[in-house]
Design an enzyme around this catalytic site. Structure first.
Site, PDB file in Angstrom:
ATOM      1  N   THR A 180       0.815  -1.299  -0.103  1.00 47.20           N
ATOM      2  CA  THR A 180       0.235   0.072  -0.028  1.00 47.20           C
ATOM      3  C   THR A 180       1.025   1.340  -0.211  1.00 47.20           C
ATOM      4  O   THR A 180       0.232   2.778  -0.247  1.00 47.20           O
ATOM      5  CB  THR A 180      -1.191  -0.406   1.207  1.00 47.20           C
ATOM      6  OG1 THR A 180       0.011  -0.275   2.403  1.00 47.20           O
ATOM      7  CG2 THR A 180      -2.088  -1.464   0.855  1.00 47.20           C
ATOM      8  N   LYS A 181       1.949   1.295   0.242  1.00 50.86           N
ATOM      9  CA  LYS A 181       2.782   2.351   0.360  1.00 50.86           C
ATOM     10  C   LYS A 181       4.351   2.798  -0.692  1.00 50.86           C
ATOM     11  O   LYS A 181       3.340   2.081  -2.542  1.00 50.86           O
ATOM     12  CB  LYS A 181       4.231   2.160   1.335  1.00 50.86           C
ATOM     13  CG  LYS A 181       3.918   1.684   2.481  1.00 50.86           C
ATOM     14  CD  LYS A 181       2.783   2.229   2.563  1.00 50.86           C
ATOM     15  CE  LYS A 181       2.813   2.300   4.906  1.00 50.86           C
ATOM     16  NZ  LYS A 181       1.609   1.112   4.850  1.00 50.86           N
ATOM     17  N   ASN A 182       4.050   3.973  -1.230  1.00 49.37           N
ATOM     18  CA  ASN A 182       4.862   4.690  -2.780  1.00 49.37           C
ATOM     19  C   ASN A 182       6.171   3.703  -3.118  1.00 49.37           C
ATOM     20  O   ASN A 182       5.532   3.415  -4.656  1.00 49.37           O
ATOM     21  CB  ASN A 182       5.398   5.757  -2.167  1.00 49.37           C
ATOM     22  CG  ASN A 182       4.600   7.039  -1.741  1.00 49.37           C
ATOM     23  OD1 ASN A 182       3.453   6.369  -1.213  1.00 49.37           O
ATOM     24  ND2 ASN A 182       4.578   8.423  -2.724  1.00 49.37           N
TER      25      ASN A 182
END
Length: 375
Positions: A180-182
């Site tokens: 879910t992170k960049n």
């Protein structure tokens, strides 16, 4: 349906993973792990960086590095993911939750100051939504009381505060590379250290408490168990997948920022009419477009908006349930001071779709769906 999140991918990741497989070196600390560590040092300016198996394990390493023990107290916002608290509760600490600043949903430094006792052994600011906390105020408190800071920068890789990189402004900075992170390696994280002694110990803790890394560098003639630790080292396959994204972090951030700006400009009319509250970014903060959130009037209206967006093929979500109200939060911690904003604002906050590869057309569709709710 416009997805809320799509894990980041660049084609070079496939090439690097194939190279890692071909090398027959797929356990941790191979060339791809080391290159990721080097990239993180370049991004953050820290003395050293070490990949971990998750952002959670990075926080657990921080708790070990700071020698957190039963009876200690650790201050953090209640508005955060459970991993922030778990890491210190596992060491026997009491978690002291405090209120947030409603403008950013970041920890309120004055609430931190009021919560300090003789048992306080760490303060954990969480850079929510990739927007850094008021680090000047927190560093002043840290220096005044001699209490170390641990940055939970899970959402803030490449974010800045007055030009300083998130993760590099504390005793230990903790990143997450969850899907879910960049930037993602599926499951993964990293610790950022700016102190040589902590860096050397972190290397041992990450390798099950052994000096195995020193052995492979020829610094000792055998390796053995020298400290407590765990298996915090990710595989080369995960590191290879991540490396390509870190090498292209500026381009990835720029593309996400285009969608963030599109939301921020496109929703101004609703904000001006008092229908919604837009995400705020202080002038001293350079954020990484990790998310874009809006705040509705109350929980009932947020629930109605989420349902409306779903019916219009937009997958939006709410976020954290404050930890102090959770079963484990009550068992392992307490809330210090008044809950003026944490609960109320957490019930209003709604996250819009945001991911690398999201198109301008999709952004327009989300904005249109939000407006149609008020039609």
């Amino acid at each position: 349906m416009i997805s809320f999140n799509v894990p980041p991918y660049v084609k070079e990741s496939s090439e690097y993973v194939a190279q890692a497989i071909a090398s027959r070196k797929i356990c941790g600390d191979g060339s791809f792990t080391k290159r990721c560590n080097e990239e993180l040092v370049r991004i953050t300016g820290g003395l050293g960086a070490l990949l971990t198996t998750s952002g959670t394990s990075a926080l657990e390493m921080a708790a070990i590095l700071l020698n957190i023990c039963p009876g200690d107290e650790v201050i953090m916002p209640s508005y955060t993911f459970c991993s922030t608290a778990n890491a210190f509760a596992l060491r026997g600490a009491t978690i002291v939750f405090v209120d947030v600043c409603p403008e950013t949903m970041n920890i309120d430094p004055e609430c931190v100051r009021a919560a300090i006792t003789s048992k306080t052994k760490a303060i954990v600011p969480v850079h929510y939504a990739g927007v850094c906390c008021d680090m000047d105020a927190l560093e002043a408190i840290s220096k005044e009381y001699g209490i170390p800071l641990v940055e939970d920068a899970a959402q803030a890789v490449s974010s800045t505060y007055k030009g300083r990189q998130a993760g590099s402004m504390s005793a230990v900075g903790c990143f997450s590379f969850h899907e879910t992170k960049n930037f993602s390696m599926g499951e993964g994280g990293a610790v950022i250290l700016s102190d040589q002694e902590l860096l050397e110990r972190a290397e041992i803790i990450r390798e099950k408490g052994t000096d195995r890394s020193r052995f492979f560098r020829g610094q000792v003639d055998k390796y053995t168990w020298v400290d407590i630790g765990s298996s915090f080292l990710p595989s080369e396959l995960n590191a290879a997948y991540l490396l390509a994204q870190l090498e292209q972090h500026e381009a990835i951030t720029a593309q996400r920022m285009a969608r963030w700006n599109q939301y921020n400009e496109g929703l101004q009319e609703l904000a001006a009419d008092g229908r919604i509250t837009l995400m705020q970014v202080p002038a001293e903060c350079g954020h990484n477009a990790h998310m874009y959130y809006i705040k509705m009037k109350d929980l009932a209206q947020r629930t109605a908006m989420l349902d409306h967006l779903k019916k219009n093929d937009v997958n939006a979500v709410f976020h954290y349930i404050p930890l102090h109200s959770a079963k484990a939060g009550i068992q392992f911690g307490r809330f210090a001071g008044e809950d003026r904003y944490t609960t109320e604002d957490s019930e209003r906050l709604l996250r819009l779709p945001m991911y690398y590869g999201m198109t301008e057309e999709q952004g327009d569709a989300v904005i249109k769906a939000v407006y149609s709710f008020f039609a």
